[in-house]
Design an enzyme around this catalytic site. Sequence first.
Site, short mmCIF file in Angstrom:
data_model
loop_
_atom_site.label_atom_id
_atom_site.label_comp_id
_atom_site.label_asym_id
_atom_site.label_seq_id
_atom_site.Cartn_x
_atom_site.Cartn_y
_atom_site.Cartn_z
N HIS A 147 10.77 35.42 27.13
CA HIS A 147 11.55 35.44 28.37
C HIS A 147 10.75 34.78 29.48
O HIS A 147 9.54 34.64 29.39
CB HIS A 147 11.97 36.87 28.76
CG HIS A 147 10.86 37.75 29.22
ND1 HIS A 147 10.39 37.78 30.51
CD2 HIS A 147 10.11 38.67 28.55
CE1 HIS A 147 9.42 38.66 30.62
NE2 HIS A 147 9.22 39.21 29.44
N CYS A 153 5.33 40.88 25.40
CA CYS A 153 6.31 39.80 25.27
C CYS A 153 5.62 38.44 25.40
O CYS A 153 4.49 38.33 25.84
CB CYS A 153 7.39 39.91 26.34
SG CYS A 153 8.55 41.25 26.04
#
Length: 231
Positions: free
Chosen positions: A186, A201
């Site tokens: 992301h 992440c």
Amino acid sequence: MGDLRRRGVVALGVTALVAPLTLAIGATPAQAASCTTSAGPYQKKVEKFLGRPVDGKQSAADCKAVRAFQTKHGIRPNIGYAGPVTWGVMNLMNKQKAVGKNPNKAGKCPTNKGRIACVDLTLQLSWIQDGKKLVYGPVPVRTGRNGYETRTGLKKVYWRNKNHVSTIYDVPMPYSQFFDGGQAFHSVGVSMWNPPGSHGCVNMTSTAAKKYWSLLKKGDDVYVYGRKPGT
């Protein structure tokens, strides 16, 4: 960044982001009160990287240049000191640049899977390939810091949410593509070299995250390998 704590629960689906939050740790460091006059242990290497005269001595101009680099990439304290964190970021940039357009030269990312997103934790690079053909990248990424490492191995994109918001940290995680529990690709609004890293992440620039969104789909493979420096 992410939403699921590495040791905690791994909620496969919904909100989580095992890791990296979308917000960066220390996104915009406060401006330091003054510039240091001390030469750091990596003074000459930092001077060379920044195109400064390489004499190993701290000058006002040296400090200003180092400090600007530190501020841009969220390195604290941003006082112009050529220490190990600053040089570590620069050294990583040099290694990333040396890769050029052949990120899978060593053949560590599978070439028998068709379309696959590869993540090299050691070099903090990611790219998309189709067999042996490079489709996009490599691009710098920001993966999990010590204690929140991005997990290695072969995975698949299992959930996508263009406008995801972390339920743990209440921060936006645009163009989220989850591939392992709460860990996802992301975008974030901080430097890809902002230490110490995400909560797991694979952080990307907005440009890269949008491109990954357009090139990947649910069920596509993701392969993560290597080890992030400092973890």
